[in-house]
Every structure is written in structure tokens, then in C-alpha cells.
Design an enzyme around this catalytic site. Sequence first.
Site, mmCIF file in Angstrom:
data_model
loop_
_atom_site.group_PDB
_atom_site.id
_atom_site.type_symbol
_atom_site.label_atom_id
_atom_site.label_comp_id
_atom_site.label_asym_id
_atom_site.label_seq_id
_atom_site.Cartn_x
_atom_site.Cartn_y
_atom_site.Cartn_z
ATOM 1 N N GLY A 7 30.379 33.265 34.428
ATOM 2 C CA GLY A 7 31.106 34.407 33.890
ATOM 3 C C GLY A 7 30.213 35.551 33.446
ATOM 4 O O GLY A 7 30.720 36.583 32.992
ATOM 5 N N GLU A 49 26.647 28.106 35.219
ATOM 6 C CA GLU A 49 27.007 28.263 36.633
ATOM 7 C C GLU A 49 27.478 29.682 36.952
ATOM 8 O O GLU A 49 28.655 29.901 37.208
ATOM 9 C CB GLU A 49 28.053 27.221 37.048
ATOM 10 C CG GLU A 49 29.153 27.002 36.005
ATOM 11 C CD GLU A 49 30.148 25.903 36.366
ATOM 12 O OE1 GLU A 49 29.730 24.868 36.887
ATOM 13 O OE2 GLU A 49 31.343 26.107 36.103
ATOM 14 N N PRO A 50 26.553 30.625 36.948
ATOM 15 C CA PRO A 50 26.924 32.006 37.252
ATOM 16 C C PRO A 50 27.146 32.220 38.751
ATOM 17 O O PRO A 50 26.467 31.604 39.568
ATOM 18 C CB PRO A 50 25.690 32.793 36.809
ATOM 19 C CG PRO A 50 24.556 31.842 37.029
ATOM 20 C CD PRO A 50 25.113 30.478 36.712
ATOM 21 N N GLY A 51 28.094 33.056 39.073
ATOM 22 C CA GLY A 51 28.300 33.474 40.456
ATOM 23 C C GLY A 51 27.954 34.946 40.572
ATOM 24 O O GLY A 51 26.905 35.349 41.071
ATOM 25 N N ARG A 52 28.849 35.751 40.010
ATOM 26 C CA ARG A 52 28.725 37.201 40.105
ATOM 27 C C ARG A 52 27.337 37.733 39.732
ATOM 28 O O ARG A 52 26.778 38.565 40.439
ATOM 29 C CB ARG A 52 29.755 37.844 39.171
ATOM 30 C CG ARG A 52 29.741 39.360 39.149
ATOM 31 C CD ARG A 52 30.617 39.897 38.012
ATOM 32 N NE ARG A 52 31.822 39.106 37.864
ATOM 33 C CZ ARG A 52 32.926 39.280 38.575
ATOM 34 N NH1 ARG A 52 33.000 40.253 39.439
ATOM 35 N NH2 ARG A 52 33.967 38.503 38.380
ATOM 36 N N CYS A 69 47.960 48.921 56.096
ATOM 37 C CA CYS A 69 49.301 49.464 55.899
ATOM 38 C C CYS A 69 49.989 48.872 54.680
ATOM 39 O O CYS A 69 50.894 48.039 54.797
ATOM 40 C CB CYS A 69 50.135 49.253 57.155
ATOM 41 S SG CYS A 69 49.624 50.412 58.421
ATOM 42 N N TYR A 89 32.274 38.443 45.316
ATOM 43 C CA TYR A 89 33.712 38.504 45.586
ATOM 44 C C TYR A 89 34.048 39.689 46.490
ATOM 45 O O TYR A 89 35.109 40.295 46.372
ATOM 46 C CB TYR A 89 34.519 38.524 44.270
ATOM 47 C CG TYR A 89 34.127 37.384 43.363
ATOM 48 C CD1 TYR A 89 34.526 36.087 43.671
ATOM 49 C CD2 TYR A 89 33.323 37.583 42.250
ATOM 50 C CE1 TYR A 89 34.127 35.016 42.878
ATOM 51 C CE2 TYR A 89 32.921 36.523 41.449
ATOM 52 C CZ TYR A 89 33.333 35.241 41.770
ATOM 53 O OH TYR A 89 32.925 34.190 40.983
HETATM 54 C C1 LIG Z 1 34.208 31.197 39.650
HETATM 55 C C2 LIG Z 1 33.541 30.169 38.833
HETATM 56 C C3 LIG Z 1 32.260 30.392 38.310
HETATM 57 C C4 LIG Z 1 31.517 31.674 38.504
HETATM 58 O O1 LIG Z 1 32.121 32.744 37.867
HETATM 59 P P1 LIG Z 1 31.355 34.154 37.788
HETATM 60 O O2 LIG Z 1 32.234 35.011 36.991
HETATM 61 O O3 LIG Z 1 31.202 34.640 39.180
HETATM 62 O O4 LIG Z 1 30.043 33.898 37.142
HETATM 63 C C5 LIG Z 1 31.676 29.379 37.599
HETATM 64 N N1 LIG Z 1 32.297 28.197 37.396
HETATM 65 C C6 LIG Z 1 33.524 27.958 37.871
HETATM 66 C C7 LIG Z 1 34.143 26.646 37.624
HETATM 67 C C8 LIG Z 1 34.189 28.925 38.594
HETATM 68 O O5 LIG Z 1 35.418 28.688 39.066
#
Ligand SMILES: *Cc1c(COP(=O)(O)O)cnc(C)c1O
Length: 413
Positions: free
Chosen positions: A227, A270-273, A343, A372
Amino acid sequence: MKYFSEITDFYKQNKPSELLEQFGSPLYVYNEDILRQRARQIKSLVDMPNFEVSYSIKANSNLHILKILKEEGLYADAMSDGEIFILEKAGYEKDDIFFVCNNVSAEEMRYAVDRGIMVSVDSLSQLDLYGRNFPKSKVSVRLNPGIGAGHHQKVVTGGKTTKFGINLEKIEDIFDISRKYNLKITGINQHIGSLFMSSTEYLRGVNELLQTALFFKDLEFIDFGGGFGIPYKKQEGQQPLELVQFGQDLKYILSQWQSENKRDIIFRCEPGRFVVAESSILLGKVYAKKNNYNKIFIGTDLGFSVLIRPAMYGSHHDIEVYRKNKLVKNKPFESVNITGNICESGDILVEERELPVINEEDIIGVMDAGAYGYSMSSNYNNRMRPAEVLIKSNGSVQLIRKRDTFEDLIKGF
Ligand SMILES: *Cc1c(COP(=O)(O)O)cnc(C)c1O
């Protein structure tokens, strides 16, 4: 106003128009240096040997990007069997992968279990399903501490109104089910939501989960979720998440807990963004401009099939305009709406924003498109998903995913 591509030397010696000529428009352009830099920043968030980072690959699962992040020493979170599959293709091994699923079949769980990948279940019923199918094994549970955070209702994943995790009041049921099937709960995890810019709620969630952890006797790891936000509004001067203080605060909490409880545990986030968002600029072209009832519409090839965040969450992306490869930043400005070629009237990338006057044939750069972006793109309206290219550290450009072809549209028939 700050222009991202100037601050970062994003394109190195490459020119936006030449990239589009060579690889087609629209185009996701990634910068390897920024990607590696973000991976290193987050990896060194907490200076403790038992602190690990798993990259949540749903943010961006391009094979080449996954390989780079593995080189940087990140582990990975998968949300589906397909994500496990792609991670294996990128060279990740079973111990590198954590399968955080929700509402999946026993077959999908088995896909992970057969490979020796740790599974996290998201409800009592999934825990029971897991137990019935894989008795006498290890499993992790996703808890929902009742704390949520995020930039939009749709991305808040913790808290009392979301679909995720097991409510803390149900903890005895977790133990009942695990006794019934002889399961060992070796991990607990949570994810309170996406895109926080202040660490307060995250740290509150950490404290909460650490308290809860004391009830679990067999724990090997605790995963606090992702997050971590990035400043999408750099042009308004928005500052990045303050990582140094955050890391110190987190380290303090974790070390304190560790010394009080004398437990040997791996801590994870567990970062994604955070890892990928700022490494990409999405390029597209302007093909039309019109004034409808005093609203100016800039018509581009950047529909929501290419980038859905603004249409889905009302998300903001900073915009840069390039004309003959020069960044346009001079007055006059005008208030415009930037739309795509899908459209649907909801196909809006930018709503009423003051930008330098944009003309046909200009190139639009959508900042911070690495998370994303491509991963949520689609073939809606039978449009091709774009190519992705990587500007490498030495300035050379590598095609890391081809643009879709017409044949891709009929390959299921
Ligand atoms: C989507 C997700 C993340 C990553 O979230 P970000 O906002 O991209 O850091 C981490 N853990 C879980 C379980 C998720 O579903």
C-alpha cells in the site's frame, strides 16, 4: 510546476516521437534506473536481517520487469495461479513466492501446494477447504484488523466493510479448524489498503497484527502488507512518502516486539505500486480536438483499455505534453478534458485540468503509469494492448512486450 521527465532524465537520449514511430502508439515506456532505485529503496526500508520485501506482482507482471526485481533481491506475492506461472517463468523459486489468494478453488490451491509454495487463505471457509484437501500441512491466514487505508473506497482492503481477510473476533475458529485438520499456521498476513502517503495507519496496523501474532504459536513469518504510496501530483509539489522516518519507526516497533517476546520471526511487507509506478510513462498521440458546449476535449489513443485507473477510481496522473519532442510548458494554458478512443462516455483520462494548450499531433505523456497500468489493460473495443519498452541504464531501448496483433484477438476461436 515540476516536469517529471526533466527531473529524472527519464528518456535518456531517446525521443518520444521516435519511440512511438518505432514501437507504435500508445506505448508504455519504462526506465530501468528508476525501477532499480525504487526496489533498492524499499528493500532497505528496515535495516534488520529478518526483514524481507515481497513485490506484489499484480501491479505489473511483465516478465522482464519481474526478472529485474528478482535481481534486486525482492521476493514476490502472487494472487492467482497465472501469477505463479509467470513468476516461475521469470526464475522465481518456490520459497520466493507467497500465494495470497482469495475465493479460489481447491485446484487452484493445489497448483501452489504441489509446487511447495506457501498459501495464505482469506476466510474460514477457505481455511476449511484447504484443511480438507491438504491436512497436516502448513498454511498462512490473512487477517483483517478492522483498519483500512487508501486513496479510494475501491482500494481500501482492510477495515470493517471490505471483503478481505478474517475478522479478528474469529480467531478461535481459526484454531478450531486448524486442529481439526492438523494444520500449522506458520504465517499471518494483512493488507490494509493501497496508496497511503502517511505511515500512521500502516504502523497502527503493524502494532495490531503484532499483538494478534502472540496468539499464534507456530508462526514463522508476519506479513504486514503493501500500500506504500507514490506522489501522483508532483506537478502540484506533492512530496514522496517519508521512508527514512517510516523505516526507523517500523524497525523500532519490530525490534521491541522481538526482544519482548523472544521469537524468531521473519517480518515482511508486500508493496506493489511503490516499486513500479514511477518507472513508467505512458505515451499516446493526439488525433482530435473539439469544443462541445464550452468543454474542450482532447481526443487521443489513450482510452481506458490502455490505462483504466482514472476511469475506474478517478485517479490523477500528471500529464506532460511534447511537441516536436520538446516538453511544452509555456503559457497559454487552457482547461481541457483528455479522452480516449473507447465508445463509452466514461472514457476520460483527465477531467477539466489546466494544461498548456494541446494541439493535434502533439504527444501526451501520462506520468507514473507503471503500476496498475498495463496489468489492468484490456482488449475492450477490440483494441490492441500496447507494446512495452524498457530504456536500459545504458540508454538503449529494449522491447519487453510486443503490441497485440489482430491474430491475438482470434486466438481463442
Ligand atoms: C494489491 C496488494 C498489494 C499491493 O498493493 P500496493 O498498493 O500496490 O502496494 C499487497 N498485498 C496484497 C494482498 C494485495 O492484494
